[in-house]
Design a protein around this motif. Structure first.
Motif, PDB file in Angstrom:
ATOM      1  N   VAL A  69      31.135  15.975  26.304  1.00  0.00           N
ATOM      2  CA  VAL A  69      29.812  16.566  26.097  1.00  0.00           C
ATOM      3  C   VAL A  69      28.827  15.881  27.030  1.00  0.00           C
ATOM      4  CG1 VAL A  69      27.900  16.793  24.480  1.00  0.00           C
ATOM      5  CG2 VAL A  69      30.225  17.245  23.710  1.00  0.00           C
ATOM      6  N   ASN A  70      28.153  16.658  27.860  1.00  0.00           N
ATOM      7  CA  ASN A  70      27.119  16.119  28.734  1.00  0.00           C
ATOM      8  C   ASN A  70      26.075  17.202  28.989  1.00  0.00           C
ATOM      9  OD1 ASN A  70      28.230  17.837  30.736  1.00  0.00           O
ATOM     10  ND2 ASN A  70      29.643  16.216  31.397  1.00  0.00           N
ATOM     11  N   THR A  71      25.177  16.936  29.920  1.00  0.00           N
ATOM     12  CA  THR A  71      24.067  17.874  30.152  1.00  0.00           C
ATOM     13  C   THR A  71      24.509  19.152  30.853  1.00  0.00           C
ATOM     14  OG1 THR A  71      23.554  16.627  32.176  1.00  0.00           O
ATOM     15  CG2 THR A  71      22.284  16.098  30.200  1.00  0.00           C
ATOM     16  N   LYS A  72      25.790  19.244  31.228  1.00  0.00           N
ATOM     17  CA  LYS A  72      26.309  20.457  31.856  1.00  0.00           C
ATOM     18  C   LYS A  72      26.994  21.378  30.839  1.00  0.00           C
ATOM     19  CE  LYS A  72      27.015  18.210  36.342  1.00  0.00           C
ATOM     20  NZ  LYS A  72      28.010  17.846  37.392  1.00  0.00           N
ATOM     21  N   THR A  73      27.254  20.858  29.649  1.00  0.00           N
ATOM     22  CA  THR A  73      27.886  21.673  28.613  1.00  0.00           C
ATOM     23  C   THR A  73      26.806  22.288  27.722  1.00  0.00           C
ATOM     24  OG1 THR A  73      28.079  19.840  27.029  1.00  0.00           O
ATOM     25  CG2 THR A  73      29.881  20.132  28.607  1.00  0.00           C
ATOM     26  N   ASN A  74      27.116  23.403  27.105  1.00  0.00           N
ATOM     27  CA  ASN A  74      26.122  24.075  26.265  1.00  0.00           C
ATOM     28  C   ASN A  74      25.692  23.207  25.084  1.00  0.00           C
ATOM     29  OD1 ASN A  74      26.000  26.449  27.807  1.00  0.00           O
ATOM     30  ND2 ASN A  74      27.809  27.284  26.798  1.00  0.00           N
ATOM     31  N   PHE A  75      26.659  22.527  24.476  1.00  0.00           N
ATOM     32  CA  PHE A  75      26.321  21.651  23.357  1.00  0.00           C
ATOM     33  C   PHE A  75      25.424  20.509  23.823  1.00  0.00           C
ATOM     34  CE2 PHE A  75      27.089  18.204  20.331  1.00  0.00           C
ATOM     35  CZ  PHE A  75      26.963  18.860  19.121  1.00  0.00           C
ATOM     36  N   GLY A  76      25.740  19.945  24.997  1.00  0.00           N
ATOM     37  CA  GLY A  76      24.919  18.872  25.548  1.00  0.00           C
ATOM     38  C   GLY A  76      23.515  19.333  25.904  1.00  0.00           C
ATOM     39  N   LYS A  77      23.405  20.556  26.407  1.00  0.00           N
ATOM     40  CA  LYS A  77      22.087  21.102  26.730  1.00  0.00           C
ATOM     41  C   LYS A  77      21.232  21.248  25.468  1.00  0.00           C
ATOM     42  CE  LYS A  77      23.663  23.657  30.808  1.00  0.00           C
ATOM     43  NZ  LYS A  77      23.972  24.993  31.364  1.00  0.00           N
ATOM     44  N   LYS A  78      21.871  21.660  24.373  1.00  0.00           N
ATOM     45  CA  LYS A  78      21.134  21.784  23.110  1.00  0.00           C
ATOM     46  C   LYS A  78      20.708  20.404  22.603  1.00  0.00           C
ATOM     47  CE  LYS A  78      20.108  24.807  21.183  1.00  0.00           C
ATOM     48  NZ  LYS A  78      18.816  25.526  21.077  1.00  0.00           N
ATOM     49  N   MET A  79      21.566  19.391  22.770  1.00  0.00           N
ATOM     50  CA  MET A  79      21.183  18.032  22.410  1.00  0.00           C
ATOM     51  C   MET A  79      19.984  17.581  23.235  1.00  0.00           C
ATOM     52  SD  MET A  79      24.757  15.928  21.819  1.00  0.00           S
ATOM     53  CE  MET A  79      23.806  14.407  21.646  1.00  0.00           C
ATOM     54  N   LEU A  80      19.991  17.935  24.508  1.00  0.00           N
ATOM     55  CA  LEU A  80      18.879  17.568  25.391  1.00  0.00           C
ATOM     56  C   LEU A  80      17.576  18.201  24.905  1.00  0.00           C
ATOM     57  CD1 LEU A  80      18.218  15.990  27.953  1.00  0.00           C
ATOM     58  CD2 LEU A  80      18.683  18.057  29.268  1.00  0.00           C
ATOM     59  N   GLU A  81      17.651  19.417  24.411  1.00  0.00           N
ATOM     60  CA  GLU A  81      16.467  20.065  23.843  1.00  0.00           C
ATOM     61  C   GLU A  81      15.926  19.275  22.652  1.00  0.00           C
ATOM     62  OE1 GLU A  81      16.938  24.157  22.866  1.00  0.00           O
ATOM     63  OE2 GLU A  81      17.773  24.702  24.824  1.00  0.00           O
ATOM     64  N   THR A  82      16.820  18.795  21.802  1.00  0.00           N
ATOM     65  CA  THR A  82      16.369  18.022  20.638  1.00  0.00           C
ATOM     66  C   THR A  82      15.809  16.680  21.079  1.00  0.00           C
ATOM     67  OG1 THR A  82      18.562  17.051  20.213  1.00  0.00           O
ATOM     68  CG2 THR A  82      18.072  19.138  19.152  1.00  0.00           C
ATOM     69  N   PHE A  83      16.346  16.111  22.165  1.00  0.00           N
ATOM     70  CA  PHE A  83      15.756  14.886  22.722  1.00  0.00           C
ATOM     71  C   PHE A  83      14.291  15.140  23.069  1.00  0.00           C
ATOM     72  CE2 PHE A  83      19.728  12.591  24.620  1.00  0.00           C
ATOM     73  CZ  PHE A  83      20.155  12.314  23.339  1.00  0.00           C
ATOM     74  N   ASN A  84      14.039  16.255  23.737  1.00  0.00           N
ATOM     75  CA  ASN A  84      12.673  16.588  24.144  1.00  0.00           C
ATOM     76  C   ASN A  84      11.773  16.812  22.936  1.00  0.00           C
ATOM     77  OD1 ASN A  84      13.414  16.480  26.861  1.00  0.00           O
ATOM     78  ND2 ASN A  84      13.982  18.653  26.927  1.00  0.00           N
ATOM     79  N   GLU A  85      12.316  17.458  21.903  1.00  0.00           N
ATOM     80  CA  GLU A  85      11.542  17.676  20.681  1.00  0.00           C
ATOM     81  C   GLU A  85      11.153  16.351  20.025  1.00  0.00           C
ATOM     82  OE1 GLU A  85      13.965  20.098  18.228  1.00  0.00           O
ATOM     83  OE2 GLU A  85      13.893  21.846  19.558  1.00  0.00           O
ATOM     84  N   LEU A  86      12.032  15.350  20.165  1.00  0.00           N
ATOM     85  CA  LEU A  86      11.783  14.035  19.571  1.00  0.00           C
ATOM     86  C   LEU A  86      11.081  13.095  20.550  1.00  0.00           C
ATOM     87  CD1 LEU A  86      15.280  13.661  17.859  1.00  0.00           C
ATOM     88  CD2 LEU A  86      13.102  13.992  16.682  1.00  0.00           C
ATOM     89  N   HIS A  87      10.647  13.652  21.706  1.00  0.00           N
ATOM     90  CA  HIS A  87       9.929  12.881  22.740  1.00  0.00           C
ATOM     91  C   HIS A  87      10.752  11.678  23.201  1.00  0.00           C
ATOM     92  CE1 HIS A  87       6.508  15.393  21.764  1.00  0.00           C
ATOM     93  NE2 HIS A  87       6.605  15.033  20.501  1.00  0.00           N
ATOM     94  N   TYR A  88      12.042  11.904  23.368  1.00  0.00           N
ATOM     95  CA  TYR A  88      12.957  10.843  23.797  1.00  0.00           C
ATOM     96  C   TYR A  88      13.255  11.030  25.273  1.00  0.00           C
ATOM     97  CZ  TYR A  88      17.129   7.834  23.633  1.00  0.00           C
ATOM     98  OH  TYR A  88      18.065   6.839  23.825  1.00  0.00           O
ATOM     99  N   GLN A  89      12.924  10.023  26.084  1.00  0.00           N
ATOM    100  CA  GLN A  89      13.020  10.157  27.530  1.00  0.00           C
ATOM    101  C   GLN A  89      14.342   9.640  28.111  1.00  0.00           C
ATOM    102  OE1 GLN A  89      10.581  11.818  29.088  1.00  0.00           O
ATOM    103  NE2 GLN A  89       9.652  12.030  27.067  1.00  0.00           N
ATOM    104  N   TYR A  90      15.040   8.796  27.343  1.00  0.00           N
ATOM    105  CA  TYR A  90      16.270   8.197  27.875  1.00  0.00           C
ATOM    106  C   TYR A  90      17.431   9.177  27.730  1.00  0.00           C
ATOM    107  CZ  TYR A  90      19.928   4.769  28.811  1.00  0.00           C
ATOM    108  OH  TYR A  90      21.001   4.092  29.363  1.00  0.00           O
ATOM    109  N   THR A  91      17.874   9.729  28.851  1.00  0.00           N
ATOM    110  CA  THR A  91      18.947  10.740  28.812  1.00  0.00           C
ATOM    111  C   THR A  91      20.172  10.317  29.618  1.00  0.00           C
ATOM    112  OG1 THR A  91      17.998  11.903  30.720  1.00  0.00           O
ATOM    113  CG2 THR A  91      17.276  12.607  28.529  1.00  0.00           C
TER     114      THR A  91
END
Length: 206
Positions: free
Chosen positions: A147-169
């Motif tokens: 799972v990483n930022t290239k997978t669909n599941f990883g992209k959705k996790m990245l969205e939740t990071f942004n919702e939680l104002h989390y910058q470390y990716t």
């Protein structure tokens, strides 16, 4: 009235104290039962960083979008058991707590799916023989769903990071492994206990 209260307290002080104590215990027990969450999935998070609370929250939220209601309560509830720690962590109490949590989950029958980074995955493979079950997945000799930022599941996790104002990716960009641990039982039994199909649902997530 005051005299009556004084007389009552003199004769029934301990009865009253015990009664109030029992009432408090019953009320607390009822409240616990009423607010207790019946989780559909239990997943362990085991990485080489200590501060992973946002990753834990992101996993819980994203997995709840992927999973199915297993108990018929109309919700998909996921509990992520976070046993992560950094190898440079100096807080011994924290390290002991994480170690106990990890070993406790290994001895339980509720947690079979484990999310690791490469460091912890490799350590577990070296420390325990046949720790992860080969399931023809896309990484780590078929033992890891990457799972990483290239997978669909990883992209959705990245969205939740942004919702939680989390910058470390960085960790998500490097990738996580979602794997199933062995229990010494036949593979089909382990798969069933992990709520059959969750890995497939993560892989197929769009």
């Amino acid at each position: 009235m005051i005299k009556w209260l004084e007389n009552y307290w003199y004769h029934y002080k301990w009865h009253t104290i015990i009664g109030l104590f029992l009432a408090a215990v019953i009320a607390f027990s009822v409240w616990e039962i009423a607010t207790d969450v019946d989780y559909d999935y239990y997943v362990m998070l085991y990485t080489s960083r200590s501060e992973t609370s946002v990753l834990e929250a992101s996993l819980e939220k994203t997995l709840s979008m992927v999973g199915e209601d297993q108990n018929g309560d109309g919700k998909v509830n996921v509990q992520v058991i976070n046993a992560s720690y950094s190898d440079t962590e100096n807080n011994k109490d924290f390290l002991n707590s994480q170690s106990r949590m990890f070993m406790g989950e290994l001895m339980s029958e509720r947690t079979y799916l484990i999310v690791t980074d490469d460091t912890r995955f490799n350590q577990l493979e070296e420390k325990f023989e046949n720790f992860f079950v080969p399931l023809n997945l896309d990484s780590k000799d078929g033992k890891s769903l990457r799972v990483n930022t290239k997978t669909n599941f990883g992209k959705k996790m990245l969205e939740t990071f942004n919702e939680l104002h989390y910058q470390y990716t960085t960790d998500l960009e490097n990738g996580y492994n979602i794997s199933m641990r062995s229990s010494g039982e036949p593979q089909t039994d382990v798969w069933k206990k992990s709520k059959e199909g969750l890995l497939d649902k993560i892989k197929a997530y769009k």
